[in-house]
Design a protein around this motif. Structure first.
Motif, PDB file in Angstrom:
ATOM      1  N   SER A  46       1.000  -0.656  -0.194  1.00 43.44           N
ATOM      2  CA  SER A  46      -0.116  -0.097  -0.166  1.00 43.44           C
ATOM      3  C   SER A  46       0.871   1.057   0.111  1.00 43.44           C
ATOM      4  CB  SER A  46      -0.718  -0.289   1.353  1.00 43.44           C
ATOM      5  OG  SER A  46      -0.620   0.315   2.428  1.00 43.44           O
ATOM      6  N   GLY A  47       2.296   1.223  -0.206  1.00 47.68           N
ATOM      7  CA  GLY A  47       3.356   2.098   0.033  1.00 47.68           C
ATOM      8  C   GLY A  47       3.303   3.016   1.080  1.00 47.68           C
ATOM      9  N   LYS A  48       2.460   2.354   2.177  1.00 51.80           N
ATOM     10  CA  LYS A  48       3.322   3.101   3.837  1.00 51.80           C
ATOM     11  C   LYS A  48       4.317   2.800   4.384  1.00 51.80           C
ATOM     12  CE  LYS A  48      -2.426   3.632   4.009  1.00 51.80           C
ATOM     13  NZ  LYS A  48      -3.464   2.725   4.424  1.00 51.80           N
ATOM     14  N   LEU A  49       4.187   1.791   4.533  1.00 45.56           N
ATOM     15  CA  LEU A  49       6.083   0.895   5.260  1.00 45.56           C
ATOM     16  C   LEU A  49       6.514   1.973   4.847  1.00 45.56           C
ATOM     17  CD1 LEU A  49       6.488  -1.667   6.445  1.00 45.56           C
ATOM     18  CD2 LEU A  49       8.519  -1.846   4.443  1.00 45.56           C
ATOM     19  N   ALA A  50       7.283   2.599   4.352  1.00 42.66           N
ATOM     20  CA  ALA A  50       8.307   3.669   4.418  1.00 42.66           C
ATOM     21  C   ALA A  50       7.843   5.014   5.410  1.00 42.66           C
ATOM     22  CB  ALA A  50       8.680   4.778   2.789  1.00 42.66           C
ATOM     23  N   ASN A  51       6.839   5.075   6.052  1.00 43.44           N
ATOM     24  CA  ASN A  51       6.321   5.734   6.821  1.00 43.44           C
ATOM     25  C   ASN A  51       5.755   5.243   7.741  1.00 43.44           C
ATOM     26  OD1 ASN A  51       7.322   8.494   5.083  1.00 43.44           O
ATOM     27  ND2 ASN A  51       5.503   7.984   3.905  1.00 43.44           N
ATOM     28  N   THR A  52       5.859   4.266   9.076  1.00 42.20           N
ATOM     29  CA  THR A  52       5.564   2.893   9.686  1.00 42.20           C
ATOM     30  C   THR A  52       6.336   3.014  10.414  1.00 42.20           C
ATOM     31  OG1 THR A  52       3.747   3.011   8.873  1.00 42.20           O
ATOM     32  CG2 THR A  52       4.078   1.543  10.126  1.00 42.20           C
ATOM     33  N   VAL A  53       6.732   3.129  11.646  1.00 44.44           N
ATOM     34  CA  VAL A  53       8.057   2.667  12.556  1.00 44.44           C
ATOM     35  C   VAL A  53       6.926   0.574  12.947  1.00 44.44           C
ATOM     36  CG1 VAL A  53       8.711   2.824  14.848  1.00 44.44           C
ATOM     37  CG2 VAL A  53       8.584   4.301  12.883  1.00 44.44           C
ATOM     38  N   ILE A  54       7.263   0.038  13.720  1.00 38.67           N
ATOM     39  CA  ILE A  54       6.503  -1.333  13.856  1.00 38.67           C
ATOM     40  C   ILE A  54       7.244  -1.720  14.784  1.00 38.67           C
ATOM     41  CG2 ILE A  54       5.689  -3.135  13.392  1.00 38.67           C
ATOM     42  CD1 ILE A  54       5.921  -2.956  10.639  1.00 38.67           C
ATOM     43  N   VAL A  55       6.837  -1.683  15.949  1.00 44.66           N
ATOM     44  CA  VAL A  55       7.482  -2.059  16.693  1.00 44.66           C
ATOM     45  C   VAL A  55       6.558  -3.381  17.537  1.00 44.66           C
ATOM     46  CG1 VAL A  55       7.711  -1.690  19.875  1.00 44.66           C
ATOM     47  CG2 VAL A  55       8.081  -0.289  17.595  1.00 44.66           C
ATOM     48  N   VAL A  56       6.865  -4.522  18.123  1.00 40.78           N
ATOM     49  CA  VAL A  56       6.653  -6.263  17.893  1.00 40.78           C
ATOM     50  C   VAL A  56       7.429  -6.549  19.519  1.00 40.78           C
ATOM     51  CG1 VAL A  56       6.116  -8.235  17.924  1.00 40.78           C
ATOM     52  CG2 VAL A  56       6.204  -6.559  16.157  1.00 40.78           C
ATOM     53  N   VAL A  57       6.878  -6.714  20.772  1.00 46.59           N
ATOM     54  CA  VAL A  57       7.403  -7.093  21.907  1.00 46.59           C
ATOM     55  C   VAL A  57       6.361  -8.472  22.492  1.00 46.59           C
ATOM     56  CG1 VAL A  57       6.144  -5.352  23.284  1.00 46.59           C
ATOM     57  CG2 VAL A  57       8.104  -6.594  24.056  1.00 46.59           C
ATOM     58  N   SER A  58       6.771  -8.885  22.791  1.00 40.97           N
ATOM     59  CA  SER A  58       5.895  -9.513  23.949  1.00 40.97           C
ATOM     60  C   SER A  58       6.116  -9.861  25.940  1.00 40.97           C
ATOM     61  CB  SER A  58       6.588 -11.333  23.926  1.00 40.97           C
ATOM     62  OG  SER A  58       6.675 -12.019  24.528  1.00 40.97           O
ATOM     63  N   ASP A  59       5.319 -10.027  26.661  1.00 40.69           N
ATOM     64  CA  ASP A  59       5.084  -9.343  27.723  1.00 40.69           C
ATOM     65  C   ASP A  59       5.425 -10.299  28.511  1.00 40.69           C
ATOM     66  OD1 ASP A  59       3.114 -11.211  27.100  1.00 40.69           O
ATOM     67  OD2 ASP A  59       1.629 -11.266  28.697  1.00 40.69           O
ATOM     68  N   HIS A  60       5.101 -12.007  28.286  1.00 34.83           N
ATOM     69  CA  HIS A  60       6.313 -13.029  29.050  1.00 34.83           C
ATOM     70  C   HIS A  60       6.636 -13.809  27.691  1.00 34.83           C
ATOM     71  CE1 HIS A  60       2.937 -15.426  29.439  1.00 34.83           C
ATOM     72  NE2 HIS A  60       2.295 -14.369  29.284  1.00 34.83           N
ATOM     73  N   GLY A  61       7.887 -14.826  28.367  1.00 39.42           N
ATOM     74  CA  GLY A  61       7.987 -16.124  27.227  1.00 39.42           C
ATOM     75  C   GLY A  61       7.268 -17.101  29.027  1.00 39.42           C
ATOM     76  N   THR A  62       7.711 -18.473  28.836  1.00 38.51           N
ATOM     77  CA  THR A  62       7.349 -19.607  28.577  1.00 38.51           C
ATOM     78  C   THR A  62       8.131 -20.353  29.367  1.00 38.51           C
ATOM     79  OG1 THR A  62       5.414 -19.608  27.745  1.00 38.51           O
ATOM     80  CG2 THR A  62       5.064 -21.246  28.907  1.00 38.51           C
ATOM     81  N   GLU A  63       8.660 -20.942  30.519  1.00 40.34           N
ATOM     82  CA  GLU A  63       9.466 -22.168  31.234  1.00 40.34           C
ATOM     83  C   GLU A  63       9.016 -23.835  30.561  1.00 40.34           C
ATOM     84  OE1 GLU A  63      10.833 -22.504  35.191  1.00 40.34           O
ATOM     85  OE2 GLU A  63       9.513 -20.402  35.343  1.00 40.34           O
ATOM     86  N   PHE A  64       9.066 -24.743  30.364  1.00 42.36           N
ATOM     87  CA  PHE A  64       9.111 -25.625  29.876  1.00 42.36           C
ATOM     88  C   PHE A  64       9.876 -26.802  30.952  1.00 42.36           C
ATOM     89  CE2 PHE A  64       7.940 -23.715  26.265  1.00 42.36           C
ATOM     90  CZ  PHE A  64       5.946 -23.789  25.944  1.00 42.36           C
ATOM     91  N   PHE A  65       9.835 -27.248  32.284  1.00 40.76           N
ATOM     92  CA  PHE A  65      10.717 -27.758  33.286  1.00 40.76           C
ATOM     93  C   PHE A  65      12.306 -27.093  32.940  1.00 40.76           C
ATOM     94  CE2 PHE A  65       6.203 -29.391  31.604  1.00 40.76           C
ATOM     95  CZ  PHE A  65       5.572 -29.381  33.374  1.00 40.76           C
ATOM     96  N   GLU A  66      12.533 -25.971  32.816  1.00 34.03           N
ATOM     97  CA  GLU A  66      13.916 -26.269  33.041  1.00 34.03           C
ATOM     98  C   GLU A  66      13.898 -25.900  34.444  1.00 34.03           C
ATOM     99  OE1 GLU A  66      12.413 -24.264  28.721  1.00 34.03           O
ATOM    100  OE2 GLU A  66      11.847 -24.058  30.912  1.00 34.03           O
ATOM    101  N   HIS A  67      13.043 -25.247  34.974  1.00 31.82           N
ATOM    102  CA  HIS A  67      13.918 -24.957  36.585  1.00 31.82           C
ATOM    103  C   HIS A  67      12.300 -26.066  37.711  1.00 31.82           C
ATOM    104  CE1 HIS A  67      16.516 -22.297  35.239  1.00 31.82           C
ATOM    105  NE2 HIS A  67      15.861 -21.859  34.420  1.00 31.82           N
ATOM    106  N   GLY A  68      11.571 -27.570  36.752  1.00 32.67           N
ATOM    107  CA  GLY A  68      10.721 -28.140  36.999  1.00 32.67           C
ATOM    108  C   GLY A  68       9.875 -27.674  36.819  1.00 32.67           C
TER     109      GLY A  68
END
Length: 91
Positions: A46-68
């Motif tokens: 759409s020609g808008k990328l050159a004028n757009t700042v995109i920010v992607v962030v996560s709120d938290h990760g996830t444990e998969f029994f690395e520490h029980g």
């Protein structure tokens, strides 16, 4: 499973269980990545990328029994607090 852990109950899991949950989590990351990709393609087309700042962030990760434990919200291990921060600044 999360509720049992939070209640202090013992939860028995197999390596196959852990791999299943990691694969499920990875599929959610893949889905989010694809959706961000679609957004970038749409903005570019759409020609808008050159004028757009995109920010992607996560709120938290996830444990998969690395520490029980599994899930999030009960510790501050790296698996939970090291989250992505992606910034696309076209200028």
């Amino acid at each position: 499973m999360r509720e049992k852990f939070l209640a202090g109950e013992e939860v028995k899991v197999t390596p196959a269980d852990i791999e299943f949950w990691r694969a499920w989590y990875d599929s959610k990351i893949h889905d989010a990545d694809a959706r961000v990709g679609e957004l970038v393609k749409h903005l570019e087309a759409s020609g808008k990328l050159a004028n757009t700042v995109i920010v992607v962030v996560s709120d938290h990760g996830t444990e998969f029994f690395e520490h029980g434990r599994v899930d999030h919200g009960h510790t501050l291990y790296d698996e939970l607090i090291h989250v992505p921060l992606l910034i696309l600044n076209p200028s």
